[in-house]
Write a protein that holds these residues in place. Structure first.
Motif, short mmCIF file in Angstrom:
data_model
loop_
_atom_site.label_atom_id
_atom_site.label_comp_id
_atom_site.label_asym_id
_atom_site.label_seq_id
_atom_site.Cartn_x
_atom_site.Cartn_y
_atom_site.Cartn_z
N UNK A 4 9.52 -4.19 -1.22
CA UNK A 4 8.19 -3.58 -1.28
C UNK A 4 7.85 -3.08 -2.68
N UNK A 5 6.56 -2.99 -2.95
CA UNK A 5 6.07 -2.30 -4.13
C UNK A 5 5.64 -0.90 -3.70
N UNK A 6 5.69 0.06 -4.60
CA UNK A 6 5.27 1.42 -4.23
C UNK A 6 3.88 1.42 -3.59
N UNK A 7 3.77 2.10 -2.46
CA UNK A 7 2.52 2.16 -1.73
C UNK A 7 2.40 1.13 -0.62
N UNK A 8 3.24 0.10 -0.66
CA UNK A 8 3.19 -0.94 0.36
C UNK A 8 3.90 -0.51 1.65
N UNK A 9 3.47 -1.14 2.75
CA UNK A 9 4.07 -0.91 4.07
C UNK A 9 4.64 -2.23 4.58
N UNK A 10 5.82 -2.17 5.16
CA UNK A 10 6.49 -3.38 5.62
C UNK A 10 5.98 -3.84 6.97
#
Length: 285
Positions: A204-210
């Motif tokens: 993930x990138x910061x701020x992303x949700x899986x």
């Protein structure tokens, strides 16, 4: 039965048996000084000191007078009991004695290899070698919502895509211990979380949700908050660990040196039924 469990009643009994005279000359400090004989078998101060050294810390609370009498009584009684066995000791006893002797002498070898105090310069050199370059270890701060089924996790994913607040959903739906805190997991690095979870975080990138991630704990929806490069620890914070590592290295090197100079022959474990290690009844035959 061990010496520690047997000596307690003897110490209690010995209070009423103490004599009023104690040898206090320089000769009393000689470990070879004979304190008792049992049918010609000598019991020395050294025997008493060796037994005392193996007692638990709790015996430090016992007065020296009581401890002295109790230990001497113990050794006398053990000698009497030993002499009462007229036949050859049992197989179990013989092997226990051999193992105990092996372990005690091996322990002395370990103490010699690992015991000398380490120079502070050696510890600092080990620190520099381990932490000399810039840190490359990444740490992650993430949150998650843990639910029991994939269907629940997918429904939460859709709500998040529609703009729902992650922390609010975690407080409402997560069955994990971090739920009341909005799913917050704090900072962590490699080796802390189970592999499927950590792999999802790293992707993930910061701020992303899986998307939903399954582990042995259930189904997770994970949000990566931020990352950072882990700072090197201060020398004082890892000094004890470095000392343990250097001592362990000394021990490992000693074993390798001894093994390379020895002739060791072993069975192939695959040719032997390993369950026989539990057949302690064979010692009674």
């Amino acid at each position: 039965m061990s010496i520690c469990t047997k000596i307690l009643p003897i110490l209690a009994l010995s209070v009423s048996l103490l004599s009023g005279h104690t040898a206090r000359s320089e000769d009393a400090l000689n470990p070879g000084r004979i304190l008792a004989t049992v049918n010609g078998v000598e019991i020395t101060l050294g025997h008493m000191l060796a037994l005392r050294a193996g007692l638990p810390e709790q015996y430090s609370e016992v007065s020296p007078e009581v401890l002295f009498k109790g230990i001497l009584d113990q050794l006398v009684q053990q000698t009497l009991l030993m002499q009462s066995i007229k036949d050859k000791p049992s197989l179990r006893t013989t092997l226990l004695i051999e193992n105990e002797r092996r372990a005690i002498i091996a322990s002395e070898a370990i103490d010699k290899a690992m015991g000398p105090p380490l120079e502070e310069s050696a510890l600092k050199a080990a620190y520099d070698a381990k932490y000399s370059g810039p840190s490359t270890e990444t740490e992650y701060r993430a949150a998650h919502i843990l639910v029991e089924s994939e269907e629940e996790a997918k429904a939460l994913e859709l709500e998040l895509q529609d703009g729902a607040d992650f922390a609010d959903l975690a407080k409402k739906h997560s069955v994990g211990p971090s739920g009341p805190a909005g799913g917050a997991l704090g900072w962590f690095g490699a080796g802390v979380m189970v592999e499927p979870f950590f792999e999802a975080v790293v992707s993930l990138e910061p701020g992303q949700v899986s998307s939903p991630v399954q582990t042995q704990f259930g189904w997770h929806v994970i949000k990566l908050e931020e990352t950072r490069i882990k700072e090197h620890p201060a020398f004082k914070d890892v000094r004890d660990n470095l000392e343990n590592e250097l001592r362990q290295s000394s021990f490992d090197n000693l074993i390798k040196k001894l093994e390379s100079a020895a002739k060791i022959e072993r069975i192939n474990p695959e040719d032997f039924d390993p369950t026989i290690v539990n057949r302690t009844d064979l010692l009674e035959k």
